[in-house]
Write an enzyme that holds these catalytic residues in place. Structure first.
Site, PDB file in Angstrom:
ATOM      1  N   ASP A 104       1.017  -1.275   0.018  1.00 44.15           N
ATOM      2  CA  ASP A 104       0.016   0.129   0.081  1.00 44.15           C
ATOM      3  C   ASP A 104       0.889   1.251   0.126  1.00 44.15           C
ATOM      4  O   ASP A 104       2.187   1.231   0.144  1.00 44.15           O
ATOM      5  CB  ASP A 104      -0.800  -0.104   1.223  1.00 44.15           C
ATOM      6  CG  ASP A 104      -2.011   0.853   1.112  1.00 44.15           C
ATOM      7  OD1 ASP A 104      -2.189   1.532   0.135  1.00 44.15           O
ATOM      8  OD2 ASP A 104      -2.958   1.145   2.305  1.00 44.15           O
ATOM      9  N   ASP A 139      -3.984   7.176  -3.697  1.00 44.46           N
ATOM     10  CA  ASP A 139      -5.337   7.615  -4.374  1.00 44.46           C
ATOM     11  C   ASP A 139      -5.857   8.433  -2.984  1.00 44.46           C
ATOM     12  O   ASP A 139      -5.403   8.708  -1.984  1.00 44.46           O
ATOM     13  CB  ASP A 139      -6.257   6.521  -4.633  1.00 44.46           C
ATOM     14  CG  ASP A 139      -6.450   5.591  -3.607  1.00 44.46           C
ATOM     15  OD1 ASP A 139      -5.160   5.421  -2.746  1.00 44.46           O
ATOM     16  OD2 ASP A 139      -7.639   5.258  -3.197  1.00 44.46           O
ATOM     17  N   ALA A 207     -12.111   2.703   0.216  1.00 48.20           N
ATOM     18  CA  ALA A 207     -12.840   3.332   1.169  1.00 48.20           C
ATOM     19  C   ALA A 207     -14.276   2.822   1.692  1.00 48.20           C
ATOM     20  O   ALA A 207     -15.344   3.450   1.882  1.00 48.20           O
ATOM     21  CB  ALA A 207     -13.220   4.980   0.786  1.00 48.20           C
ATOM     22  N   CYS A 290     -15.120 -23.830  17.493  1.00 46.46           N
ATOM     23  CA  CYS A 290     -14.022 -23.985  16.274  1.00 46.46           C
ATOM     24  C   CYS A 290     -13.089 -25.136  16.674  1.00 46.46           C
ATOM     25  O   CYS A 290     -12.807 -25.481  17.727  1.00 46.46           O
ATOM     26  CB  CYS A 290     -13.436 -22.623  16.264  1.00 46.46           C
ATOM     27  SG  CYS A 290     -11.717 -22.633  15.211  1.00 46.46           S
ATOM     28  N   CYS A 292      -9.758 -25.456  15.293  1.00 46.11           N
ATOM     29  CA  CYS A 292      -8.476 -24.906  14.793  1.00 46.11           C
ATOM     30  C   CYS A 292      -7.635 -25.307  15.948  1.00 46.11           C
ATOM     31  O   CYS A 292      -7.858 -25.528  16.961  1.00 46.11           O
ATOM     32  CB  CYS A 292      -8.176 -23.469  14.501  1.00 46.11           C
ATOM     33  SG  CYS A 292      -8.070 -22.250  15.898  1.00 46.11           S
ATOM     34  N   CYS A 295      -8.006 -23.651  19.219  1.00 47.13           N
ATOM     35  CA  CYS A 295      -9.279 -23.999  20.144  1.00 47.13           C
ATOM     36  C   CYS A 295      -9.492 -25.413  20.447  1.00 47.13           C
ATOM     37  O   CYS A 295      -9.769 -25.403  21.578  1.00 47.13           O
ATOM     38  CB  CYS A 295     -10.422 -23.531  19.175  1.00 47.13           C
ATOM     39  SG  CYS A 295     -10.676 -21.750  18.851  1.00 47.13           S
TER      40      CYS A 295
HETATM   41 ZN   LIG Z   1     -10.247 -21.788  16.477  1.00 45.38          ZN
END
Ligand SMILES: [Zn+2]
Length: 504
Positions: A104, A139, A207, A290, A292, A295
């Site tokens: 950016d 921009d 934006a 979750c 993952c 978790c």
């Molecule tokens: Zn998780």
């Protein structure tokens, strides 16, 4: 399933190729020559702050499979030490990241602080010099709800910068052409058309963060729809600053291909836990919904008991896992042709998401243009389903069907009487169709037995369309007790029979 290209589309741009579509959503391949990589889209770009990394870029690649990330070249440019190191060793070595890197430009800092001490040429040349793979000009991110005059003036400045960026020699580096225009969809459309007219490569819709922060998903959808009308089908679109997994399915269905997430780290810093149905505060969570690694390894109490920096890092890892998982789920939905069912599901997470979904359906005719003519199976999962692009298309195509002089349209059995030349089926939400089409998509739809008013109204609108385009033919409609308000949508000259009334 193959991507069905519409006639007369221009050749695809070099860096982006569409593989598969569903509604406005698509699986694409973004070729990033400087990184020698092809990125499958939709893709997520984790945001890396070169001064503080919650999760290291190396871990992003190895553990999360990140193929591309985004960092801010203006911060690097403005930080002594890092700037020299980036120029000497290059961005990839500085960050230790093997994938593609987008940079950016400092536009955000410009909008926050009013000025920055670098020009578009300087920052683009700097991005090129440090080895960025996709660079960005400076921009003007015009906020929502400003006067039209201001939106137009700032857009003109953005357009000058984009044209300037097109003239800077940036070698193989791809360059972003941001699409601004505030909350004026027609300006977004004009901005999109102008941006695509340059030789630049990737198109961030800019934006929109203030809209998302205020949960204005309907206005976000209108801004994207405007930009997309100007950009055309083969332009890779980045929804700039959008990192909450809750809204990815909606944004993808509107035609966005790239997302960047600073949210995973920013939310973790505030003990916020991302889910696809919204954000939860760690202190309010009794069970982790979750699977993952974070978790599975912790209970909420264990997470709360961690030292601040460890807790932040674990929460950031969870936030990233759910974010990447949602991108994979969306890709699978596009392949399977059920992206809109996923959008419908996500819309139930928050009333503002439902507004976003309903706004999306206002653009159903626009989405219909890229929706494949055949998919797996249409599931009618809410009354919003009655407004899906497949229903719009069916109604549009009723004009193409040959209609006999006298036609029965019925929800019941085919008529054996010779009172009619032919008998067609009526199926909410689609309306009338010849029996020979019953096995074709989308008329093979799975619909609930307990139909709803929106489906009946859509079916009645289909009848009206057929009748209006065939003024010479006579129609009889045999329905199963449609309410009076629904029957009001059917033209007066149609003879109407209630099949259930006859059974009494
Ligand atoms: Zn998780």
């Amino acid at each position: 399933m193959t991507y069905v290209r519409r006639d007369n589309t221009p050749p695809m741009r070099d860096c982006f190729e569409l593989q598969d579509t569903d509604a406005g959503g698509r699986i694409g391949e973004l070729t990033v020559p400087r990184a020698n990589r092809t990125i499958e889209t939709p893709a997520l770009l984790p945001v890396i702050n070169p001064n503080l990394d919650t999760i290291s870029p190396r871990r992003l690649a190895d553990e999360f499979g990140a193929e591309i990330l985004i960092t801010n070249s203006y911060i690097i440019y403005g930080t002594d030490g890092i700037r020299e190191q980036a120029l000497e060793d290059g961005l990839h070595e500085l960050l230790d990241f093997p994938g593609a890197i987008m940079t950016d430009s400092g536009s955000f800092q410009l909008s926050e602080y009013g000025e920055i001490d670098v020009t578009t040429e300087e920052i683009l040349e700097f991005q090129h010099a440090i080895g960025s793979d996709i660079g960005t000009p400076i921009d003007i991110p015009t906020p929502p709800d400003v006067s039209r005059e201001r939106a137009e003036q700032e857009l003109a400045t953005t357009q000058e910068r984009i044209e300037l960026a097109d003239r800077v020699d940036t070698g193989e580096m791809l360059v972003n052409a941001p699409v601004q225009g505030s909350t004026y969809p027609d300006l977004r459309e004009e901005a999109g058309r102008h941006a695509e007219g340059t030789g630049l490569d990737v198109f961030p819709v800019g934006a929109v963060v203030p809209l998302m922060n205020e949960y204005r998903y309907d206005d976000m959808v209108d801004a994207i729809a405007g930009a997309k009308r100007g950009l055309g089908a083969d332009a890779p679109v980045h929804l700039f600053g959008a990192g909450h997994p809750m809204m990815f399915a909606l944004a993808v269905a509107m035609g966005c291909d790239l997302f960047d997430s600073a949210a995973y780290a920013l939310y973790a810093r505030d003990d916020r836990y991302l889910t696809v149905r919204g954000t939860r505060h760690l202190e309010d969570i009794e069970y982790l919904p979750c699977s993952c690694p974070v978790c599975l390894d912790h209970t909420p109490d264990e997470l709360r008991a961690l030292p601040d920096d460890e807790r932040e890092s674990e929460l950031a890892a969870h936030n990233l896992h759910v974010t990447f998982a949602e991108i994979r789920r969306i890709k699978q939905a596009i392949r399977a042709g059920n992206l809109l069912e996923l959008v419908d599901e996500r819309a139930r997470g928050h009333p503002a998401m439902l507004d976003g979904y309903r706004a999306m359906l206002d653009h159903a005719a626009q989405l219909e243009r890229t929706d494949p003519v055949s998919k797996g199976s249409f599931f009618y999962t809410s009354h919003e389903s009655a407004r899906r692009p497949e229903v719009v298309r069916h109604h549009q195509r009723l004009d193409r069907l040959a209609v006999p002089d006298s036609l029965l349209l019925t929800e019941g059995e085919s008529s054996s009487s010779d009172e009619f030349d032919d008998s067609w089926r009526i199926e909410p939400p689609f309306g009338p169709f010849p029996r020979a089409l019953s096995k074709s998509y989308p008329l093979t739809a799975e619909v609930p037995d307990r139909t709803d008013r929106s489906a009946l109204e859509a079916a009645a609108d289909g009848v009206a369309r057929l009748v209006e385009t065939n003024p010479e033919s006579e129609f009889t409609l045999a329905h199963r007790s449609w309410p009076a308000g629904v029957l009001d949508r059917v033209p007066d000259r149609v003879e109407v029979v209630d099949l259930r009334a006859d059974q009494v």
